[in-house]
Motif scaffolding. Structure first.
Motif, mmCIF file in Angstrom:
data_model
loop_
_atom_site.group_PDB
_atom_site.id
_atom_site.type_symbol
_atom_site.label_atom_id
_atom_site.label_comp_id
_atom_site.label_asym_id
_atom_site.label_seq_id
_atom_site.Cartn_x
_atom_site.Cartn_y
_atom_site.Cartn_z
ATOM 1 N N ALA A 1 1.306 -0.727 0.153
ATOM 2 C CA ALA A 1 -0.136 0.176 -0.264
ATOM 3 C C ALA A 1 1.126 1.081 0.380
ATOM 4 C CB ALA A 1 -0.991 -0.336 0.736
ATOM 5 N N GLY B 1 -3.837 3.690 -1.217
ATOM 6 C CA GLY B 1 -3.968 2.837 -2.188
ATOM 7 C C GLY B 1 -2.906 2.350 -3.421
ATOM 8 N N TYR B 2 -2.945 1.260 -3.826
ATOM 9 C CA TYR B 2 -2.222 0.414 -4.770
ATOM 10 C C TYR B 2 -1.574 1.262 -6.068
ATOM 11 C CZ TYR B 2 -2.799 -3.500 -1.877
ATOM 12 O OH TYR B 2 -3.350 -4.471 -0.801
ATOM 13 N N ILE C 1 -7.959 -2.128 -3.108
ATOM 14 C CA ILE C 1 -7.109 -2.311 -2.164
ATOM 15 C C ILE C 1 -8.039 -3.096 -0.994
ATOM 16 C CG2 ILE C 1 -7.835 -0.618 -0.387
ATOM 17 C CD1 ILE C 1 -4.885 -0.140 0.493
ATOM 18 N N TRP D 1 -4.745 9.371 1.444
ATOM 19 C CA TRP D 1 -5.278 8.395 -0.005
ATOM 20 C C TRP D 1 -4.607 7.666 0.236
ATOM 21 C CZ3 TRP D 1 -1.823 6.103 -2.429
ATOM 22 C CH2 TRP D 1 -1.984 5.795 -3.983
ATOM 23 N N ARG E 1 -6.340 9.777 -9.059
ATOM 24 C CA ARG E 1 -6.541 8.517 -9.073
ATOM 25 C C ARG E 1 -8.389 8.531 -8.392
ATOM 26 N NH1 ARG E 1 -2.929 4.336 -7.848
ATOM 27 N NH2 ARG E 1 -4.667 3.166 -6.838
ATOM 28 N N ASP F 1 -9.757 2.590 -3.806
ATOM 29 C CA ASP F 1 -8.719 3.135 -2.892
ATOM 30 C C ASP F 1 -9.362 3.300 -1.182
ATOM 31 O OD1 ASP F 1 -6.680 2.937 -5.112
ATOM 32 O OD2 ASP F 1 -6.847 5.062 -5.906
#
Length: 862
Positions: free
Chosen positions: A449, A699-700, A706, A697, A484, A682
């Motif tokens: 992450a 996320g990947y 996620i 934020w 994103r 996310d």
């Protein structure tokens, strides 16, 4: 005798003639002469070559001039809770000295309960001195010599870094030889080069000794380099280990010794030596090393501290006192013993120093150095000015960063991302039965992450803290600038467009207590069909707009956007700076991309009275003499009417106090605040107080889901950050949000959402644009319908309870309202089931549900 002499002469002459005619001898002589000429030529060539290189390298300053990047100046205000010692520490860290004249930046004087600040000729300020008086731990008065009493005073800003090119990233404080403590010089020479002040650049005996040890042990164990040779290698040569490089290194060392004094050479070395890493920056020089490892000026260094720095020269990473304290301690003590051998210290001093434990400053979290922010500053300045000119003229770049708040952000991210990692690991862990009463636990592989945090002053647009990722050394991708899907932190713009109907002449006025249907629905847009879904397929029927936002209900939100008009929502969002938005049903659930910085700026529309501020990272660029080269400022745009902005803030306070963001309250953050959770692929959280706006934020990088909500990932980081922020003097005065004219507070009955009266004491307070508030009272008769309405619980749309007057949150729920309504059911109501709003499936809204996929390509319902 004569004959003998002639015979001897003849024989001798004959022998010489034989030798001179011998072809082997002649070839050998020729070879020797040729080899000698080659060696001399080789030596002359490299001598002349490096003589020119040295001349060119040291024609100007030994270290390339560079612009300096500074943080925002700390502001001391009357009433600030700042002891004199803390003000003095800020000044020392910025480069001030206690004695006047020692620092060109300035000095200070302590007078009991006050401190006199005396800016120098190189200060950020015009040379205006001031005296700050502190009483009972708080600033009681600020007096300027010329302006008299002041309400606030700016201290000297701290330097963050030097401007650098793409391949250079180091921190360095330059010092003169006379400013280097004797103990530091003695520690370095004792362990690195004991005959430094005697030899001519090369210690031949040591070189031979090192070569013999290397030869007998068949591996490289011993170094023969003097300090001058190390400097030669650092300035002019590559690190490759070859015989040719060693010879050139020795040659350059000899030339350096001819051109510079020993003191100059040691000064170069003291400013150039590599002492390890501080996050993504290289620690260069003893002055920066002293600041990094001990948080003190080099002039204040002690014997064991000097020995530690000198010991690190050998292998800074291997001997890192943070990662390998035992190694560092052993090496430090070796240096101390060497100092005894050279006579620099006595045995008693050595024993005392060796008994001293490692006393290190708290390790610097990489993000506290703001590497991503510094990159953004560089891009901003280079986009306006010529980089070469900026560096050569040693411009000073004054940014908006608050170092204290940046440290808080770094610590919150470090703590919070570990919690995210734990949750991800738990999801990926599987237990498989491999035999009778035997199980095998495996953890599925997957991406790590990433995180971004942006903190802004919502009334100036200044970015005060920024974290662009979990590890700059591993990834320089600035996630604060990565686009994103915004998820549900976009939803407030849907509700703001709905609130705008109170002012834009719409035939239907929507207020926080207007009803909207939350039920399975199909939405058509052009030739496309859109079918959003709520979490676990749970639907709530007709709910108030306020309730729908608090619980982040997907179907109700899209329905509201349809009623208002997708175009109006999209226009509002684009006006706030969310440029990618398109007028579709999926827009309502945050299907379109924006960066965390974009969303932070967009949320100023709510936090700043309806005025959207563009984000700024740099305030000004000035010459080395303090003249302004260019100023930077924010752009302002009226996006919402102040009344609508406040009503939205009031609704977002509800999200925080009893909605999906209630986890922030349960984590101990109790100050007045408004916010919104968000989940797409996310996790997001956007929230603000009266003086600080922050978006987080998580996320990947590969855009995979996620599978954790914003309440589980981003909100805990936000809560941790804000808890730290409010302990800082400049952010501690968190006040209730200021209510503009044209907004009124109304007490409504929780059961009916009508005006509360003494007969309906269970009420809550909510804000309305004046003229749009409900008119009916909770006990107002409506004939038979009114009678049965009161008997059976009435038209009870789901309403959520507010915070109690003392600021402590009541148990969060729309459930609570329903339970109270259930208690009021009559016998007939229980039989015929006519009680409106009764939903046995209503979930507890303390915690936002884990997201699941919906029809808009992964936008999870909330």
């Amino acid at each position: 005798m004569a004959i003998k002499l002639k015979i001897a002469k003849a024989r001798s002459g004959g022998k010489n003639r034989l030798l001179s005619r011998d072809p082997i001898v002649r070839i050998a002589l020729l070879a020797f002469l040729s080899a000698s000429l080659v060696v001399v030529g080789f030596f002359a060539y490299w001598y002349v070559k490096y003589d020119r290189i040295i001349e060119q390298r040291f024609r100007g300053p030994a270290f390339a001039t560079a612009a300096k990047i500074f943080a925002a100046p700390p502001v001391v205000r009357v009433g600030s809770k700042l002891p004199v010692s803390e003000i003095a520490a800020e000044l020392r860290h910025a480069g001030y000295s206690e004695k006047e004249g020692e620092s060109l930046l300035g000095s200070y004087r302590l007078h009991g309960g006050s401190i006199e600040v005396l800016p120098g000729p190189e200060s950020y300020h015009s040379p205006e001195a001031a005296t700050i008086t502190v009483a009972d731990g708080a600033v009681s008065a600020i007096n300027s010599r010329s302006a008299g009493e002041l309400a606030a005073y700016e201290l000297e800003p701290q330097m963050l870094a030097s401007l650098f090119d793409a391949e250079q990233r180091s921190k360095r404080q330059l010092v003169k030889y006379d400013d280097i403590p004797k103990v530091m010089v003695e520690a370095v020479t004792a362990i690195e080069d004991r005959r430094f002040f005697q030899h001519g650049g090369v210690n031949f005996m040591r070189v031979v000794e090192a070569a013999w040890i290397d030869l007998t042990h068949q591996r490289h164990q011993q170094g023969g380099s003097t300090i001058t040779m190390q400097l030669s290698r650092a300035f002019f040569l590559s690190p490759e280990k070859t015989f040719k490089r060693k010879l050139i290194e020795m040659l350059i060392a000899v030339e350096l010794e001819q051109k510079f004094s020993k003191q100059q050479i040691f000064e170069f070395y003291a400013n150039r030596v590599d002492l390890g890493q501080r996050g993504s920056f290289t620690i260069s020089g003893f002055a920066e090393g002293s600041r990094s490892y001990f948080n003190k000026d080099l002039k204040d260094i002690t014997l064991p501290e000097a020995a530690l720095l000198a010991g690190l020269i050998q292998a800074p990473s291997y001997l890192s006192p943070y990662r390998h304290p035992e190694r560092a301690l052993d090496r430090r003590n070796t240096v101390i013993e060497s100092m005894v051998e050279t006579g620099a210290i006595t045995r008693a001093q050595a024993d005392k120093a060796k008994a001293t434990p490692l006393k290190l400053a708290p390790p610097n979290v990489e993000a506290s150095d703001a590497p991503y922010f510094v990159d953004m500053v560089r891009d901003t300045v280079v986009g306006k000015l010529n980089e070469r000119e900026v560096n050569e003229q040693e411009y000073r770049i004054y940014t908006t960063l608050d170092p204290g708040l940046q440290r808080a952000a770094a610590q919150a991210v470090e703590t919070g991302i570990k919690l995210v990692d734990d949750q991800v690991t738990k999801m990926r862990t599987h237990k498989t039965k491999v035999g009778k009463n035997k199980f095998e636990t495996t953890v599925a592989p997957g991406p790590q992450a990433q995180v971004a945090l942006v903190a802004m002053d919502p009334h100036t647009g200044e970015i005060k803290a920024l974290v662009g990722g979990r590890n700059y050394g591993a990834s320089q991708l600035n996630h604060a600038l990565a686009k994103r899907p915004t998820g549900s932190i976009f939803k407030p713009f849907v509700y703001a467009a709905a609130m705008n109907t109170a002012l834009d002449g719409s035939t239907t006025v929507i207020t926080p207590t207007s009803l909207v249907a939350d039920q399975p629905s199909t939405f058509s847009y052009g030739d496309q069909i859109y079918e959003p879904r709520n979490y676990k397929e749970e639907y709530h029927g007709d709910v108030t707009v306020r309730y729908a936002l608090a619980l982040s209900l997907n179907n109700a939100t899209v329905k509201l956007a349809e009623e208002v008009g997708y175009d109006k929502v999209a226009d509002l969002a684009r006006s706030a700076g969310i440029a990618s938005v398109k007028a579709t049903p999926a827009m309502a659930l945050g299907a379109y991309d924006a960066t965390p910085v974009d969303m932070t700026a967009a949320y100023t529309s709510f936090a700043n009275g309806g005025v959207r501020l563009s984000p700024i990272f740099v305030n000004s660029v000035r010459s080395s003499k303090g003249d302004v080269i260019v100023n930077f400022g924010t752009e302002k745009k009226q996006v919402l009417d102040p009344r609508i902005a406040f009503v939205m803030t009031n609704m977002l306070e509800g999200v925080m106090n009893f909605g999906t963001a209630y986890g922030v309250r349960s984590r101990g953050f109790a100050a007045p605040a408004a916010g919104k959770t968000g989940s797409s692929h996310d996790g997001w959280f956007a929230g603000y107080t009266s003086n600080l706006l922050c978006i987080v934020w998580v996320g990947y990088d590969d855009y995979s889901d996620i599978r954790l909500s914003g309440a589980q990932t981003a909100a805990p980081i936000w809560a941790e950050f804000m808890k730290k922020a409010v302990t800082l003097p400049q952010y501690s005065d968190v006040k209730p949000f200021t209510q503009p004219e044209g907004v009124i507070d109304v007490q409504l009955d929780k059961i009916t959402n009508r005006l509360a009266t003494p007969s309906c004491p269970d009420d809550y307070t909510i804000a309305f644009v004046a003229g749009t508030e409900p008119r009916d009272t909770c006990d107002q008769s409506g004939g038979v319908q009114g009678f049965f309405s009161r008997m059976f619980g009435g038209n009870s749309e789901k309403a959520l309870p507010p915070a109690s007057a003392d600021g402590n949150q009541q148990p969060p729920t729309g459930v609570q309202a329903e339970e109270e309504a259930k208690k009021k059911k009559s016998f007939f109501g229980k039989i015929i089931g006519v009680f409106k709003g009764d939903s046995s499936s209503q979930k507890n809204d303390k915690n936002e549900p884990a997201p699941s996929k919906s029809s808009d390509s992964g936008t999870p319902p909330q």
